[in-house]
Design a protein around this motif. Sequence first.
Motif: not given
Length: 440
Positions: A419-440
């Motif tokens: 649950y908390w892994h999924r909730t944290d991932a959802r938060r990061r998915a909402s952040a354009p800067w976090a998504a760009m960092k993950a992609t990089a």
Amino acid sequence: MTPEQNALITRSGPDTPLGKLLRRYWQPVALIEELQSPRPAKAVRALGQDLVLFRDEAGRLGLLDRDCPHRNADLAFGRLEGGGLRCLFHGWLFDVNGNCLETPGEPTGSKLCTRIHQRAYPVVEKSGMIFGYLGEGEAPAFPDLDCFIAPDSHVFAFKGFLDCNWLQALEVGIDPAHASFLHRFFEDEDAATSYGRQFRAQSADSDMTMTQVLREYENPDISVEKTDIGLRLTSLRTLNTGDTHVRVTNLMFPQAFVIPLSETMTITQWHVPIDDVSCYWYAAFTGFAEAVDKEEMRRQRLQLYTLPDYKPRLGRHNDYGYDVVEQCRRTYTGMGEDINVHDQWAVESQGRIQDRTREHLGTTDKAIVAYRMLLMSQIRKVEQGEAPLLALDAAAAAGVTGPATVDGVAKAGEDIQAYWHRTDARRRASAPWAAMKATA
């Protein structure tokens, strides 16, 4: 604890074991906004050292020992000119690297200036704060934590003064049980008005506010585990519905905690000794889904803190605003609705340096026990010439990310870690800067 152990983990001067440990890390020494004035220079005291922080005419930052090496006058009053900071006493001039540029008054041809050097410390701007490195050797790299990689638009920084030792200020932030009492409100507010306010938002995946959960379920099941940044704290509260309230927070070694403010914002908060009996907390509020409303966040906090020293309006001098009628009807403390005041009372009332030989710890203090053991082990590592936890080179720092912070409700029977892994991932998915960092 013995008196010797208590001294070991509270005294942070240059020649103390703890002081040598803390000097292996970057320390926040000011907010960037503190140098946004017609004269960008100010006195700074950190880890028991008196320093002067300034920005020269070219925009470079400098952090020097505060006493002029000529006859020890106060450089914090110096003139910003000539490529550096000039002492008012005899006009000696120093640049951001501590080099002596001029010694006016000396005979023509004098070489005195070439033999003078003021100690200077590395300094960087990051996340709305100015960090200084007061140790020997090469400074560590900053890990790729959320508060450090988010763009400026998504980070707001603030600070506040506490009239007590740094350690008790930090320990309140890794005490999951206290919030059910110290921060208890007898009436809940509309979560829509909760922006920027701790515990007022709704828990994720729930229509319950955090304050309601804390008030109605006061016995959390707390677990502590070691992580690559320090410790992860997981607090579980079983609700009447059979669902589980899950709160995940972190201790970032050596002296910060990372906690959720809301479903879309986190707080990373350092506790920096001014000396052994006072400290500043420095907080970076990191937004995920949207940019931080810095003007509103600052307005809220200036209702409690005064400039230029960021000292609280409420404190020992006026009993923290204590009101007996309020304590009966509205809040558990009777000290207003800002939880910073509650925490301030709690840690300052322990004394300027808490006497831990007189305390009696319980099960809910397991994170505090774990942290003290970790702190003492890392002090020993430094004494043995080894690198302490999170004193990283650039390659290692790039691999340290996150951390996850969660305040939400898992459905009955759901795996808590999933649950908390999924909730944290959802938060990061909402952040354009976090998504760009993950992609990089």
